[in-house]
Design an enzyme around this catalytic site. Sequence first.
Site, short mmCIF file in Angstrom:
data_model
loop_
_atom_site.label_atom_id
_atom_site.label_comp_id
_atom_site.label_asym_id
_atom_site.label_seq_id
_atom_site.Cartn_x
_atom_site.Cartn_y
_atom_site.Cartn_z
N THR A 69 0.83 -1.20 0.00
CA THR A 69 0.00 0.00 0.00
C THR A 69 0.86 1.25 0.00
O THR A 69 2.10 1.16 -0.18
CB THR A 69 -1.01 -0.04 1.18
OG1 THR A 69 -1.93 1.05 1.03
CG2 THR A 69 -0.32 0.06 2.53
N LYS A 128 3.40 1.32 -4.01
CA LYS A 128 2.83 0.52 -5.10
C LYS A 128 3.66 0.60 -6.39
O LYS A 128 3.79 -0.41 -7.09
CB LYS A 128 1.39 0.93 -5.36
CG LYS A 128 0.43 0.51 -4.25
CD LYS A 128 -1.00 0.84 -4.62
CE LYS A 128 -1.93 0.45 -3.49
NZ LYS A 128 -3.34 0.71 -3.83
N ASP A 146 -6.54 -3.88 -7.43
CA ASP A 146 -7.39 -2.72 -7.08
C ASP A 146 -8.56 -2.56 -8.04
O ASP A 146 -9.70 -2.36 -7.61
CB ASP A 146 -6.55 -1.43 -7.09
CG ASP A 146 -5.67 -1.32 -5.85
OD1 ASP A 146 -6.06 -1.85 -4.80
OD2 ASP A 146 -4.59 -0.71 -5.95
N ALA A 148 -6.28 10.88 -10.84
CA ALA A 148 -5.38 10.35 -11.86
C ALA A 148 -4.22 9.60 -11.21
O ALA A 148 -3.23 9.28 -11.86
CB ALA A 148 -4.84 11.50 -12.72
N GLY A 149 -4.34 9.33 -9.91
CA GLY A 149 -3.31 8.57 -9.21
C GLY A 149 -3.52 7.07 -9.41
O GLY A 149 -4.25 6.64 -10.31
N TYR A 189 -12.98 5.72 2.58
CA TYR A 189 -13.86 5.06 3.55
C TYR A 189 -13.61 5.52 4.99
O TYR A 189 -14.13 4.94 5.93
CB TYR A 189 -13.76 3.53 3.44
CG TYR A 189 -12.38 2.99 3.63
CD1 TYR A 189 -11.87 2.75 4.89
CD2 TYR A 189 -11.58 2.72 2.53
CE1 TYR A 189 -10.59 2.25 5.06
CE2 TYR A 189 -10.30 2.21 2.69
CZ TYR A 189 -9.82 1.99 3.95
OH TYR A 189 -8.55 1.50 4.11
P1 ATR Z 1 -3.36 7.04 -5.07
O1 ATR Z 1 -2.26 6.21 -5.67
O2 ATR Z 1 -3.85 6.53 -3.76
O3 ATR Z 1 -4.48 7.28 -6.03
P2 ATR Z 1 -1.95 9.52 -5.56
O4 ATR Z 1 -1.18 8.94 -6.67
O5 ATR Z 1 -1.26 10.41 -4.57
O6 ATR Z 1 -2.70 8.45 -4.68
O7 ATR Z 1 -3.18 10.36 -6.21
C1 ATR Z 1 -4.01 11.15 -5.43
C2 ATR Z 1 -5.12 11.72 -6.31
O8 ATR Z 1 -5.93 12.58 -5.50
C3 ATR Z 1 -4.61 12.60 -7.46
O9 ATR Z 1 -5.52 12.52 -8.53
C4 ATR Z 1 -4.65 14.01 -6.82
O10 ATR Z 1 -4.75 15.05 -7.75
P3 ATR Z 1 -3.40 15.66 -8.46
O11 ATR Z 1 -3.00 14.65 -9.51
O12 ATR Z 1 -3.87 16.92 -9.02
O13 ATR Z 1 -2.40 15.79 -7.36
C5 ATR Z 1 -5.93 13.89 -6.05
N1 ATR Z 1 -6.03 14.83 -4.95
C6 ATR Z 1 -5.37 14.78 -3.77
N2 ATR Z 1 -5.76 15.81 -2.97
C7 ATR Z 1 -6.70 16.50 -3.67
C8 ATR Z 1 -7.50 17.64 -3.39
N3 ATR Z 1 -7.40 18.29 -2.23
N4 ATR Z 1 -8.37 18.08 -4.33
C9 ATR Z 1 -8.48 17.43 -5.51
N5 ATR Z 1 -7.75 16.33 -5.84
C10 ATR Z 1 -6.88 15.87 -4.93
#
Ligand code: ATR
Length: 281
Positions: A67, A71, A107, A134-135, A225
């Site tokens: 996690t 990843k 996932d 997009a993460g 969650y």
């Molecule tokens: P994971 O692998 O768990 O998806 P991540 O790669 O850090 O985590 O991605 C987090 C996602 O949440 C991204 O899409 C991020 O947007 P950015 O690509 O613009 O960073 C989004 N995100 C995180 N905090 C946010 C916020 N406060 N408002 C909108 N989008 C957010």
Amino acid sequence: MIIKASTPLYALLGHPVSHSLSPILQNGWIAEHGFEGVYVALDVDPAHFEASIDGLFHAGLRGANVTIPFKERAAAKACALSQNAMITGSVNCLSPAQNGFLGDSTDGAGFIADLDFRAKGWREKTGHVVIFGAGGAARAILVALHHAGCSHIHLVNRNYERGLEAARLIVGETIHVWSLAENDRALLGASLVINATSAGLNDQNALALDVSKTAEDCLVYDTVYAPRETSLLKDARHSNRQALDGLGMLVGQGALAFEIWFGIRPDLASGLTRLEASLSS
Ligand code: ATR
């Protein structure tokens, strides 16, 4: 179960992991099936992730979940990758092979398994899908929904360029990419909306979306969650939309990992019940 010298070890690898629900989930299923095994959570020092993987492989670890924040590094470290892991560049499940761990990503399939379990009939709601994020989570869901046959997918992300990059995972299909400021246009008439960002986690930085723009029978799914009832889900219920929290996706991805290690799909309902009980105790 009595833990003996021969008991196989399974683990969650992450940082931090102290609040993880995976040990409750996996140990519950191990007990239900009468299998030998114990599942623990290991807080791995990010400076030594790769060395830890090598050590755990040679120490005979029988399987692991991976996690945040490992990843992508797990995908680079695995000796071979499943197709899903290769496409998304993300690994959340490791299983031992001859020369190292095989990397898989459950996932996306876990998300679909949860929809099949908790939102029967969801496949009729795939005409206009909107994914926020997009993460790693968003990319896994994007690929899984595409494989499930969704063809009209909109992807909304705060960082527009990153959104475009995620959309490129889908070859031969147009994914409509929007910046967060344009979310109203993406949401107009949506039949399935998924928050796959971390916005709303611990009631922080919730996405301010106008859910009333979606179709009246829209299903709104929040992968967050904690809390279970995010402000997005409250808004969805307030607008009489169907609302689902992300606990089921956690159960779904865990169930598919369990199946990889033990060869049998465990019961999603019992997993969900166990997690609900542990959250309310
Ligand atoms: P994971 O692998 O768990 O998806 P991540 O790669 O850090 O985590 O991605 C987090 C996602 O949440 C991204 O899409 C991020 O947007 P950015 O690509 O613009 O960073 C989004 N995100 C995180 N905090 C946010 C916020 N406060 N408002 C909108 N989008 C957010």
